[in-house]
Design a protein around this motif. Structure first.
Motif, PDB file in Angstrom:
ATOM      1  N   UNK A 321       0.745  -1.705   0.180  1.00  0.00           N
ATOM      2  CA  UNK A 321      -0.122  -0.112   0.101  1.00  0.00           C
ATOM      3  C   UNK A 321       1.074   0.970  -0.412  1.00  0.00           C
ATOM      4  N   UNK A 322       0.911   2.305  -0.953  1.00  0.00           N
ATOM      5  CA  UNK A 322       1.643   3.057  -1.242  1.00  0.00           C
ATOM      6  C   UNK A 322       1.490   4.306  -0.411  1.00  0.00           C
ATOM      7  N   UNK A 323       2.815   5.341  -0.359  1.00  0.00           N
ATOM      8  CA  UNK A 323       2.455   5.883   1.011  1.00  0.00           C
ATOM      9  C   UNK A 323       1.392   7.300   0.507  1.00  0.00           C
ATOM     10  N   UNK A 324       1.109   7.693  -0.823  1.00  0.00           N
ATOM     11  CA  UNK A 324       0.709   8.591  -1.134  1.00  0.00           C
ATOM     12  C   UNK A 324      -0.662   8.068  -1.301  1.00  0.00           C
ATOM     13  N   UNK A 325      -1.655   6.635  -0.943  1.00  0.00           N
ATOM     14  CA  UNK A 325      -2.619   6.664  -0.487  1.00  0.00           C
ATOM     15  C   UNK A 325      -3.017   6.496   0.665  1.00  0.00           C
ATOM     16  N   UNK A 326      -2.239   6.226   1.745  1.00  0.00           N
ATOM     17  CA  UNK A 326      -2.525   6.781   3.227  1.00  0.00           C
ATOM     18  C   UNK A 326      -3.332   7.528   3.550  1.00  0.00           C
ATOM     19  N   UNK A 327      -3.383   7.712   5.180  1.00  0.00           N
ATOM     20  CA  UNK A 327      -3.946   9.355   5.512  1.00  0.00           C
ATOM     21  C   UNK A 327      -2.491   9.752   5.980  1.00  0.00           C
ATOM     22  N   UNK A 328      -3.289  10.910   5.254  1.00  0.00           N
ATOM     23  CA  UNK A 328      -2.013  12.950   5.366  1.00  0.00           C
ATOM     24  C   UNK A 328      -0.419  11.684   4.384  1.00  0.00           C
ATOM     25  N   UNK A 329      -1.090  10.790   3.779  1.00  0.00           N
ATOM     26  CA  UNK A 329       0.748  10.483   2.835  1.00  0.00           C
ATOM     27  C   UNK A 329       0.853  11.507   1.216  1.00  0.00           C
TER      28      UNK A 329
END
Length: 702
Positions: A321-329
């Motif tokens: 799961x990529x950083x850009x799609x995480x909460x506040x990513x």
């Protein structure tokens, strides 16, 4: 005039032919005898004279060599075997050929129950006889004997003896080569991960024969393609501190390779298979440094190297799961600092396992184990955004706390079952799991959703044994194996969603996987994993409880709880930083020896006192709730299997539950809903895991 010119042309042609014949007489052809069984003979091929490995070897070696195929299908090395090679016409012709070079591949048919159990004590002597006989015919003959090509699990006798006898014979062959001072060619290594090339589990197709021919060609000519460096090495990499630094690759046979690093020089020579390895002493964290490798006519330079800690981060989609799609990513991506001490290697798949049919190029590369690629990168807004959010936040946390460079290697595949991450030898020798290797796309060992998705991806496949990253062993063979010679600090693991249908089997498999990885790396590295989160899937409470137990079964391991950050409808919760911080706490406490809390409350005992059950906990100086409200998440189970949701209170740092009247309570459950709002934590805010606890006998019952 025309007649005169014609005579001149004929004269020149005759002179050229005479010169060629004299040169040929001066440089006789080097005779190569390929001796063996059906694999040598070319059993599967319509035209063995052009497709078998000896025929392909002839084309590779060229006109200065004469390669002859003396293979005989079904032949045994054992003289008392059911079809002994030494009695065949092919063996007699090979000896009479008086070869300058002999390549011998025998042993596969000796795994037959008519042979090995009865006559295995003769194997060494019978092989020695064949070698001595060839030497008598030509004392200068160069002898090569081969580690056997694979026998795969679909073979009808695999579990009834062939599997075990095969490896006994492999060991014998290695010993025979050493005792008789002959060269050993490895026919096994490059084909063991290619079951797609063995339609009958025993005989390779033409592509497999090509690999065999290339292997023999390299051993004869010592041409292995020149100097190369293993794929894990690139600019911006991190090398593991406080462990010997290993630099490795391939070059031509017996080439000398000079490796320069931090003012130190190592001179090494390639082995008979073209492999080389230079080992430098362990070094402290630091950098940047430069690595230089010089071989015959070639120099490779790797720049901007740091020495620090390297963590291998693997699993399925929640690890990927990529950083850009995480909460506040997205905000975090913008703050990722270039030239930092954080370095990322995203060993990325060439194709996602999404709901689509793959094209022929992807299918071919997948079979060839070319499914992953990537290079080290400095952590910045470009490299970080598609990198694992879990791994990124973990690495950032450790880097800041320890003030050392951190290297993160991500190898993760969405939807992949644990079987795909375990090496083939381990699965073949695991009697609980060996059958998963047979026709895995129709196997109940594999979750139906996993098989269905693989079926969509492989819709255009023409090879019935087409590989896929959900295929047992595949992600180890195509992904993990690229790093097992590269020292690491430890492993992060987030996987299990694709195995939640069989809780008991996973409880067996995860410890086996960890053991196999530690054997491959040769070190007892720490292994930290994420418990499945909270979502609406019925088997997940039991799976979470099983994962909780595994901490005590897997040495040097720890588990980060994630259920309080779950999503009822989405198997991919977006709160990744919080989970990564819990992984970091485990590493900081157990690996880096920091005085930091790493575990939530651990249920020790449930004891009934009259109409109440008192539950005591470890790792909890002060029990409380995460929201400062009433305790949520406890259930009681009576002797009839009936469940009772119940309230609970905290008294003297224990949880106290009132027993329903007239009920004989046997078990306490906590967080046993697939999606749970259970809220028990300790003084550090770390949650209590899903658990099941048997109630101790009633005290003072009236």
């Amino acid at each position: 005039m025309k007649s005169f010119k014609k005579d001149i042309i004929l004269l020149l042609f005759s002179v050229a032919l005479l010169i060629q014949n004299r040169l040929s007489a001066q440089t006789p052809l080097i005779k190569v005898a390929c001796m063996g069984d059906s694999v040598t003979a070319g059993y599967l091929f319509a035209n063995p004279k052009t497709e078998s490995y000896p025929s392909q070897l002839q084309l590779m070696l060229g006109n200065n060599f004469e390669v002859k195929n003396f293979g005989f299908s079904g032949a045994t090395l054992l003289k008392k075997g059911h079809k002994p090679y030494y009695k065949t016409k092919e063996c007699a012709e090979a000896i009479a050929f008086a070869p300058d070079i002999a390549i011998i591949h025998l042993g596969l048919n000796d795994t037959d129950p008519r042979n090995w159990p009865n006559y295995k004590e003769d194997f060494d002597a019978d092989y020695t006889w064949l070698l001595d006989t060839l030497r008598k015919q030509n004392p200068k003959v160069k002898l090569f004997i081969c580690r056997m090509t694979p026998i795969f699990n679909e073979h009808p006798r695999f579990k009834s003896g062939t599997r075990d006898w095969y490896w006994e014979i492999q060991t014998q062959i290695e010993r025979i080569a050493k005792a008789n001072h002959v060269r050993l060619i490895d026919f096994h290594e490059k084909l063991y991960a290619r079951p797609d090339l063995f339609p009958d589990a025993l005989h390779p197709v033409k592509e497999g024969a090509t690999i065999l021919a290339q292997t023999v060609y390299g051993n004869i000519t010592k041409d292995f393609g020149g100097l190369t460096l293993a794929s894990v090495f690139s600019d911006n990499m991190v090398l593991q501190r406080n462990q010997p630094i290993v630099v490795y690759g391939t070059a031509n046979g017996e080439d000398r390779v000079e490796v320069l690093f931090r003012g130190q020089k190592q001179l090494v020579t390639t082995d008979s298979n073209g492999k080389w390895k230079a080992i430098f002493p362990a070094m402290a964290a630091g950098g940047p440094y430069q690595l230089s490798i010089q071989g015959e006519g070639k120099t490779i330079v790797i720049k901007n190297i740091l020495i620090g800690d390297v963590w291998f981060c693997s699993g399925q989609s929640n690890m990927a799961f990529p950083l850009q799609m995480s909460e506040n990513g997205l905000a975090e991506v913008k703050t990722a600092i270039a030239n930092s001490k954080l370095r990322l290697l995203n060993w990325k798949a060439i194709q996602e396992t999404n709901d689509m049919a793959w094209d022929s190029v992807t299918l071919a590369k997948t079979n060839q184990l070319k499914f992953f690629l990537g290079n080290w990168a400095i952590c910045d807004s470009t490299s970080a955004k598609k990198f694992s959010a879990i791994a990124y936040y973990f690495g950032k946390n450790i880097m800041q706390e320890e003030n050392i460079p951190i290297g993160l290697i991500e190898v993760a595949v969405g939807g992949s079952p644990i079987e795909s991450w375990i090496d083939r030898y381990t699965l073949e020798h695991d009697d609980k799991e060996v059958d998963v290797l047979t026709n895995w796309q129709k196997s109940d060992f594999i979750m139906p959703w996993v098989r269905e998705r693989a079926g969509v991806n492989l819709k255009n496949a023409t090879n019935p044994k087409q590989r896929h990253p959900y295929d047992p062993c595949y992600n180890f063979e195509a992904g993990v194996s690229a790093f097992v010679h590269f020292p690491i600090k430890g492993v992060l693991w987030y996987q299990g969603e694709s195995n939640a249908h069989n809780v008991g089997l996973y409880e067996h498999l995860l410890p086996e996987m960890v053991k196999s990885w530690r054997n491959a790396w040769g070190t007892e590295f720490p292994f930290y994993y994420v418990q499945l989160s909270s979502t609406d899937r019925p088997s997940w409470p039991e799976f979470r409880e099983m994962q909780y137990r595994l901490q005590s079964q897997i040495p040097n391991s720890g588990m980060a709880i994630s259920m309080d950050y779950g999503d009822e409808k989405n198997v991919h919760p977006i709160k990744k930083k919080e989970v990564a911080d819990r992984l970091a706490r485990l590493a900081l406490h157990y690996t880096y020896k920091k005085s930091i809390a790493a575990n939530g409350p651990f249920a020790v005992e449930a004891k009934q006192k009259k109409e109440t059950i008192w539950i005591s906990f470890a790792s909890a100086k002060q029990l409380r709730t995460s929201d400062n409200k009433l305790v949520i998440g406890f259930e009681l189970v009576n002797d009839k299997g009936q469940h009772f949701e119940t309230s609970a209170i905290i008294v003297n740092n224990k949880v106290v539950i009132t027993v329903p009247k007239e009920e004989n309570i046997k078990t306490v459950l906590y967080a046993w809903k697939p999606f749970t709002l259970a809220n028990l934590v300790n003084e550090s805010g770390l949650p209590c895991s899903t658990f099941r606890l048997e109630v101790n006998p009633l005290e003072n019952k009236k």
